[in-house]
Write an enzyme that holds these catalytic residues in place. Sequence first.
Site, short mmCIF file in Angstrom:
data_model
loop_
_atom_site.label_atom_id
_atom_site.label_comp_id
_atom_site.label_asym_id
_atom_site.label_seq_id
_atom_site.Cartn_x
_atom_site.Cartn_y
_atom_site.Cartn_z
CG HIS A 1 -5.36 -1.95 2.14
ND1 HIS A 1 -4.64 -1.47 3.20
CD2 HIS A 1 -4.65 -1.62 1.03
CE1 HIS A 1 -3.55 -0.87 2.75
NE2 HIS A 1 -3.53 -0.94 1.44
CG ASP B 1 -6.14 -3.31 5.84
OD1 ASP B 1 -5.31 -4.16 5.48
OD2 ASP B 1 -6.11 -2.11 5.47
CD GLU C 1 3.87 5.84 2.27
OE1 GLU C 1 2.80 5.29 1.95
OE2 GLU C 1 4.86 5.23 2.69
CG HIS D 1 5.48 5.65 -1.20
ND1 HIS D 1 4.21 5.33 -1.61
CD2 HIS D 1 5.78 4.76 -0.22
CE1 HIS D 1 3.77 4.29 -0.91
NE2 HIS D 1 4.70 3.94 -0.06
C1 XLS Z 1 2.46 0.76 0.55
C2 XLS Z 1 1.43 1.77 0.45
C3 XLS Z 1 0.01 1.31 0.78
C4 XLS Z 1 -1.02 2.30 0.30
C5 XLS Z 1 -2.41 1.77 0.28
O1 XLS Z 1 3.65 1.06 0.50
O2 XLS Z 1 1.80 2.86 1.24
O3 XLS Z 1 -0.12 1.04 2.13
O4 XLS Z 1 -1.01 3.47 1.05
O5 XLS Z 1 -2.52 0.60 -0.43
CA CA Z 2 0.73 4.75 1.63
CA CA Z 3 4.68 2.93 2.44
#
Ligand code: XLS
Ligand code: CA
Ligand code: CA
Length: 437
Positions: free
Chosen positions: A99, A102, A266, A269
């Site tokens: 990001h 970062d 992800e 998620h």
């Molecule tokens: C947060 C997300 C984030 C994204 C990028 O839960 O995983 O890190 O991957 O903004």
């Molecule tokens: Ca992520």
């Molecule tokens: Ca995450």
Amino acid sequence: MSYFKNINKIEFEGKGSDNPLAYKHYDPKQVVLGKTMEEHLRFAVAYWHTFNANGTDPFGTGTMIRDWDSYEGLDRSKARVEANFEFMDKLNIPYYCFHDVDIAPEGSTLQESNKNLDIIVAMLKENMKTSGKKLLWNTVNMFSNPRYVHGAGTTPNANVYAYAAAQLKKGLEVGKELGAENYVFWGGREGYETLLNTDMGFELDNLARLYHMAIDYAKEIGFDAQFLIEPKPKEPTKHQYDFDAATTIAFLYKYGLKDHFKLNLEANHATLAGHTFEHEIRTAAINGMLGSLDANQGDLLLGWDTDEFPTDLYSTTLTMYEVLKAGGLGRGGVNFDAKVRRGSFEAEDLFLAHIAGMDSFAWGLKAAAKLIEEKILDNIIEQRYRTFKEGIGADIVSGKATLASLEQYALQNNPIVNESGRQERIRLMLSEVIFSV
Ligand code: XLS
Ligand code: CA
Ligand code: CA
């Protein structure tokens, strides 16, 4: 300056090795189903978890021991850049992701933030040139700063929206400058806490407007990265708009965005949304939307996004099975969006954690390849759906059947015979494959 002095290059030593700082399964040049492991997996380091996270939790301050923390401000950002390239080199990881916040400190104005970014981006570019390392994706953080308390692309405040757009514009320029292969949109605050004060339809329209502007601007500057949306059901908002793959795909269709985006999925998620990772990948794949993976795992005993390094072989195997079946990750990769636990505070733990994740994925890749080569699941599925291959089933698939013709068939087809799904047997077969490679 070296940030990991006591660590040498991590090499592949194979299954017999008891060296914790060596790969047992990840052999980058090993060919699996016609491609090297390196080409299949396209591993990436997540900058934020590796170089920014300090182990803070709601009950305590940071625990991580990091040499770059002896610096402050831009000097610390520069130290992190050096650490990043040393880390990637020693682990033999080809890609990284970040990001904006970062890599460079946020200033007190947009101008100042952009100036800081320019300094670090120039340094990243130089290091990428000499090392050959590449940017899998970049993104901008439109969720941490208090200005985004009510959202960025879905904020009720047009002034915040304008700031978000400016930040996004810069993110696209940074991506272009560094040759990012993808650009990620994760809607950190794009959701709501209560419908009582929320115009959901308007917020979604505005989010789509922002995405259209991003497409236009990327085209204007010649930034040809693949755009990716990353679904997540909750956290930080109670209800995130990009809930899961299916919801996100519906959004992309509704707003005429589907040809411009794929998904960055992800694992944690997926489980937060009540799905397996493989479910999300399959959903994306059957819609032509599989873009890239954020590799990690959650803890099913905890209800939040713990971002642990992936070590569950059933999951890595089924993940790689879906990826192989979908024809691979293309421009995407396997980004370790994962953080070492608070108690794993030594710099060496960063290596051990990545090795664990990479070996688990390489192991999963080998097992998935075996499942495919031996047609283990293909045969089961072919057999299971065989009634659609001929007769009435073939009529259904070809479009020849009508309700009337099916009724006629059903009236004389008595009794109907079903077969077992054999789930327990199949699960054991899967275990046998995983432990045989
Ligand atoms: C947060 C997300 C984030 C994204 C990028 O839960 O995983 O890190 O991957 O903004
Ligand atoms: Ca992520
Ligand atoms: Ca995450």
